[in-house]
Design an enzyme around this catalytic site. Sequence first.
Site, short mmCIF file in Angstrom:
data_model
loop_
_atom_site.label_atom_id
_atom_site.label_comp_id
_atom_site.label_asym_id
_atom_site.label_seq_id
_atom_site.Cartn_x
_atom_site.Cartn_y
_atom_site.Cartn_z
N GLU A 1 -25.56 -14.69 -16.69
CA GLU A 1 -26.98 -15.07 -16.63
C GLU A 1 -27.18 -16.42 -15.93
O GLU A 1 -28.28 -16.70 -15.45
CB GLU A 1 -27.61 -15.10 -18.03
CG GLU A 1 -26.90 -15.95 -19.07
CD GLU A 1 -25.78 -15.19 -19.81
OE1 GLU A 1 -25.04 -14.43 -19.15
OE2 GLU A 1 -25.66 -15.37 -21.03
N CYS B 1 -9.66 -18.95 -14.33
CA CYS B 1 -8.92 -18.28 -15.42
C CYS B 1 -7.42 -18.53 -15.30
O CYS B 1 -6.72 -18.60 -16.28
CB CYS B 1 -9.23 -16.80 -15.44
SG CYS B 1 -9.00 -16.02 -13.84
N GLY C 1 -15.12 -10.83 -24.90
CA GLY C 1 -14.30 -9.66 -24.57
C GLY C 1 -13.97 -8.82 -25.80
O GLY C 1 -13.97 -7.59 -25.76
N GLU D 1 -8.08 -22.42 -24.27
CA GLU D 1 -8.55 -22.54 -22.89
C GLU D 1 -9.69 -23.56 -22.84
O GLU D 1 -10.73 -23.36 -23.47
CB GLU D 1 -9.05 -21.17 -22.42
CG GLU D 1 -9.37 -21.11 -20.96
CD GLU D 1 -9.94 -19.75 -20.54
OE1 GLU D 1 -10.78 -19.20 -21.29
OE2 GLU D 1 -9.55 -19.26 -19.48
N GLY E 1 -14.36 -12.17 -18.60
CA GLY E 1 -15.01 -13.28 -19.29
C GLY E 1 -14.08 -13.83 -20.35
O GLY E 1 -12.86 -13.66 -20.29
N GLY E 2 -14.66 -14.47 -21.35
CA GLY E 2 -13.86 -15.14 -22.38
C GLY E 2 -13.37 -14.18 -23.46
O GLY E 2 -13.85 -13.05 -23.58
#
Length: 503
Positions: A183, A294, A238, A397, A233-234
């Site tokens: 978004e 990533c 996920g 992360e 994504g994260g």
Amino acid sequence: MAGQQAQRSIHVGGEWLDAVSGATREILDPADAKPFAVVAEGDERDADAAVAAARRAFDEGTWARTPVAERAALLRRVADLLVRDREALGRLESRDAGKTLEEGRVDIDCVADAFRYFADLVVGEGGGRVVDAGSEDIHSVVVHEPVGVCALITPWNYPLLQASWKIAPALAAGNTFVVKPSEITPLTTVALVELLVEAGLPDGVANIVTGPGHSVGARLAGHPDVDLVSFTGGLVSGTKVAQAAAVGVKKVALELGGKNPNVVFADACATEEGFDTAVDQALNAAFIHSGQVCSAGARLIIEESVRERFVAELARRASRIRLGRGTEEGVECGPLVSEQQREKTEAYVASALAEGAVLRTGGRRPEPTAGRPATGYFYEPTVLDRCHREMRVVREEVFGPVLTVETFRTEDEAVALANDTEYGLAGAVWTADAGRARRVAGRLRHGTVWINDFHPYLPQAEWGGFGKSGVGRELGPSGLAEYRETKHVYQNLAPKPVRWFGG
Ligand code: NAD
């Protein structure tokens, strides 16, 4: 943004639309936090409409039945259009995601490469695999068919690149799709759907809904008419996507985070040239796109004997990285993508210092300048020395410009540290000893291993992670296989009764 008309960023069944609710969202430039575009903010209703359009288009079968050569030709046309619009798209990506102009341009080149790669791959395939059924009366063949309606959900760090690794193989395999970009960085994905339309894709094959993850993304992941969900994504989102998709037993592909080790042996630094290269690449591994990658080499794992010299030089170079507005020529690192991302980075640095890490450079917001407004989400490249594996900053992360330094004395210790992560996306080993390079590469539990390099990937080689870095692979032949069902067609050329039952 006062007075700015919202872009009709929702594309459903061949039409560009506003959100059903009429809601809009301002897209901010992370270099100054000022809005520079307005898009439609979709919700569940827009997701439903898009899935219905994709379902109709798939069930009508126009695209799935289009000869492979024609599908490939369309993908190549898209690649040509991307080359035509490279400068504008590269600039847009740079502004939206806060990356440098050069990175933005390279991203668009890589997107075009992905479209060309999957076009070549499908055209080069045979039409199925004939299986020897042990009788000349039986003709048995294994064929691949499109999986159906694909929901493609993408992150903000490489908005168009990550979308292309899904869209190109999904189309090459004959599927229809609904893409939901992040978004906060939707603009280039909207532009790509415009190019797909321009290239002549039939209505309903490519659909896009801009809007948040908790509404649009969650609806797509759980929608009964979606056959496959591919998510990048994260880990937290996920996991939710996997749970939602499990209810309908959908196919799922997940490309999640990483905590990637960059292992440097002293022998790699034995010559001045070797030392310079290893330092330069460690810098690149950790700080490109301000560490919002990533596969960022966020963990430097270095042999104790060279630590001090290496880290001193690395910190010196990190402190000289030119921070500024990504769209300005000459800038080496842009801002973080959002205030939330910067605050998260600051919290990790604070926790590391509280746990005993030693700050060698960075660790703060830079002084504002004319090219680096105080309102922008800038953060200095940061090197944290004397870290250890129990620290949160080493385990989790960060997704910001933060490099942690750990040391080892033996090869076994280096491998154990590099594998001590719940993730397993990528890792590198630097050594002048070819035997050691192969040994260590063989023992690393990561989806990509670089020897004496960091970051390159190839469209023809699979990308993805071990452990909690994900499920499935993108790129390469496996990246196409994700978007297919496999069917065995068994034909009896001389049918006879089997007489299993007496009758
Ligand atoms: P994120 O998980 O916050 O969001 C990713 C996407 O998922 C966005 O479009 C978001 O709107 C959507 N989403 C959020 N919650 C959802 C839900 N409940 N259901 C469905 N969709 C939902 O990730 P991000 O912050 O945009 O991206 C950064 C993350 O992406 C990092 O962890 C990074 O490592 C990872 N990433 C991985 C790869 C890879 O190849 N493995 C590549 C790029 C980024």
